[in-house]
Each structure stands twice: as C-alpha cells, then as structure tokens.
Design an enzyme around this catalytic site. Structure first.
Site, short mmCIF file in Angstrom:
data_model
loop_
_atom_site.label_atom_id
_atom_site.label_comp_id
_atom_site.label_asym_id
_atom_site.label_seq_id
_atom_site.Cartn_x
_atom_site.Cartn_y
_atom_site.Cartn_z
N TYR A 125 22.49 -22.84 -3.36
CA TYR A 125 21.82 -21.63 -3.84
C TYR A 125 22.02 -21.41 -5.34
CZ TYR A 125 20.47 -19.95 0.83
OH TYR A 125 19.87 -19.80 2.06
N ASN A 147 17.90 -13.69 7.45
CA ASN A 147 16.50 -13.94 7.76
C ASN A 147 16.29 -15.30 8.44
OD1 ASN A 147 16.98 -15.53 5.59
ND2 ASN A 147 15.52 -14.56 4.21
N LYS A 175 20.06 -20.58 9.90
CA LYS A 175 21.14 -19.79 9.29
C LYS A 175 22.08 -19.18 10.34
CE LYS A 175 18.63 -18.61 5.04
NZ LYS A 175 18.16 -17.49 4.18
N GLU A 221 17.57 -30.58 -2.29
CA GLU A 221 18.29 -30.05 -1.13
C GLU A 221 18.55 -31.14 -0.09
OE1 GLU A 221 16.41 -25.59 -1.82
OE2 GLU A 221 15.82 -26.71 -0.03
N HIS A 241 16.04 -21.21 6.42
CA HIS A 241 15.77 -21.60 5.03
C HIS A 241 14.78 -22.76 5.04
CE1 HIS A 241 16.38 -23.00 0.88
NE2 HIS A 241 16.36 -24.22 1.41
P1 IDP Z 1 13.61 -17.70 0.63
O1 IDP Z 1 14.73 -18.02 1.59
O2 IDP Z 1 12.48 -17.02 1.31
O3 IDP Z 1 13.19 -18.89 -0.18
P2 IDP Z 1 14.93 -16.75 -1.81
O4 IDP Z 1 14.32 -15.78 -2.75
O5 IDP Z 1 15.00 -18.18 -2.23
O6 IDP Z 1 14.18 -16.60 -0.40
O7 IDP Z 1 16.40 -16.21 -1.50
C1 IDP Z 1 17.33 -17.05 -0.84
C2 IDP Z 1 18.01 -16.24 0.24
O8 IDP Z 1 18.77 -15.20 -0.37
C3 IDP Z 1 17.06 -15.50 1.18
O9 IDP Z 1 16.57 -16.32 2.22
C4 IDP Z 1 17.97 -14.40 1.71
O10 IDP Z 1 18.86 -14.88 2.70
C5 IDP Z 1 18.75 -14.04 0.45
N1 IDP Z 1 18.11 -12.95 -0.31
C6 IDP Z 1 16.99 -13.02 -1.06
N2 IDP Z 1 16.70 -11.84 -1.64
C7 IDP Z 1 17.69 -11.00 -1.26
C8 IDP Z 1 17.98 -9.62 -1.55
O11 IDP Z 1 17.25 -8.93 -2.27
N3 IDP Z 1 19.10 -9.09 -0.96
C9 IDP Z 1 19.93 -9.84 -0.17
N4 IDP Z 1 19.70 -11.12 0.11
C10 IDP Z 1 18.59 -11.72 -0.41
MG MG Z 2 14.28 -19.99 -1.57
#
Ligand code: IDP
Ligand code: MG
Length: 138
Positions: A49, A112, A9, A126, A115
């Site tokens: 997404y 974070n 990312k 994907e 992905h």
């Molecule tokens: P993942 O990447 O661990 O699979 P997902 O729930 O699929 O997590 O969410 C996709 C991405 O959306 C996350 O990696 C993060 O960048 C963002 N994200 C998820 N939850 C939140 C939130 O509560 N606030 C802001 N961004 C979030």
């Molecule tokens: Mg995810």
C-alpha cells in the site's frame, strides 16, 4: 490476456466470504493462475500500500490488512484488471453498485472485502511482490 492481483481481505475471511468472492470472479470468466493463504506482516503491507503512505488512513489500513490471514491470488483473462475492478465495485462499499462484491456484501470504506490492482503497472508490481514467477502455475 491480462493478469491482475487480488486479495481476499481479513473482513471477508472472517465472514467466510472467500469462496463467494473467488466464485464470482471465476463465474465472470476469470481464471485462477496463482493462489495462496498468507498472513501479511507490516513490512509487506506497507510495501503493498506504499502509494497511500501519506494518507490519513494508512496506518489503520496496514493494521487492518495484517489483522488476520488472507488469500492472495492472480486472476487471468481478457481485460482482467478492469473486469476485476468492476466486479469488486467502488472503494466505498456504500457507494458500490448492487451486483458488485462490495455493493452486495459491505457497507464500509476500509473493510471492503477485496483488493484488485488498478492498472497494468500496479498489477505487475503487486504480483511480483507476492508471487515468485514459478508460483504462477495456471
Ligand atoms: P481500492 O481498494 O478500491 O483500489 P484505494 O483508494 O486504492 O481503493 O484504497 C486502498 C484501500 O484503503 C481501500 O480498499 C480501503 O480498504 C482503504 N481506504 C481507502 N479509502 C479509505 C478511507 O477514506 N478511509 C479508510 N480506509 C480507506
Ligand atoms: Mg487501490
């Protein structure tokens, strides 16, 4: 053998952590079978997404993921989907276990670093969104 989709990312790119993240996945035993650097546009980001389209963080997430060039990759290995997810750590970097990528390098829930597909179905979807079949060369 399983294949899974990985994104390095924008925050990881800006912090020059791409090599470290790729290295951790390789050292885990996963093989790179496709890789390219791209700057995602909004349409691609929204498709990637789409499962989160009704979440409060959706627009911010699209903004973030399109904010700079990133690396898209396909990794292959035994239980690759689960192995990548575990190597990444929990979504919220603060809650991610030490030793995981997010647990070692981040504090943020949005920024974070990485992905990884969460299921066989999303991995297939994907991979095909980012790579043509003939770009998977490993
Ligand atoms: P993942 O990447 O661990 O699979 P997902 O729930 O699929 O997590 O969410 C996709 C991405 O959306 C996350 O990696 C993060 O960048 C963002 N994200 C998820 N939850 C939140 C939130 O509560 N606030 C802001 N961004 C979030
Ligand atoms: Mg995810």
């Amino acid at each position: 053998m399983e294949q899974t989709f990985v994104l390095i990312k924008p925050d990881a790119m800006q912090r020059k952590l791409a090599g470290t993240i790729i290295s951790r996945l390789e050292k885990r035993g996963l093989k790179i079978v496709a890789m390219k650097m791209i700057h995602m546009d909004k349409t691609l980001a929204q498709r990637h997404y789409s499962i989160h389209k009704d979440k409060a963080f959706f627009n911010d997430l699209v903004e973030f993921i399109t904010s700079s060039p990133i690396i898209a990759a396909v990794f292959e290995g035994e239980k690759a989907i689960e192995a990548v997810r575990q190597t990444m750590g929990a979504t919220d970097s603060v809650k991610a276990s030490p030793g995981s990528i997010r647990g070692d390098f981040g504090l943020d829930i949005q920024q974070n670093l990485v992905h990884g597909s969460d299921s066989e179905e999303s991995a297939k979807k994907e991979i095909s969104l980012f790579f043509a079949p003939n770009e998977i060369v490993g």
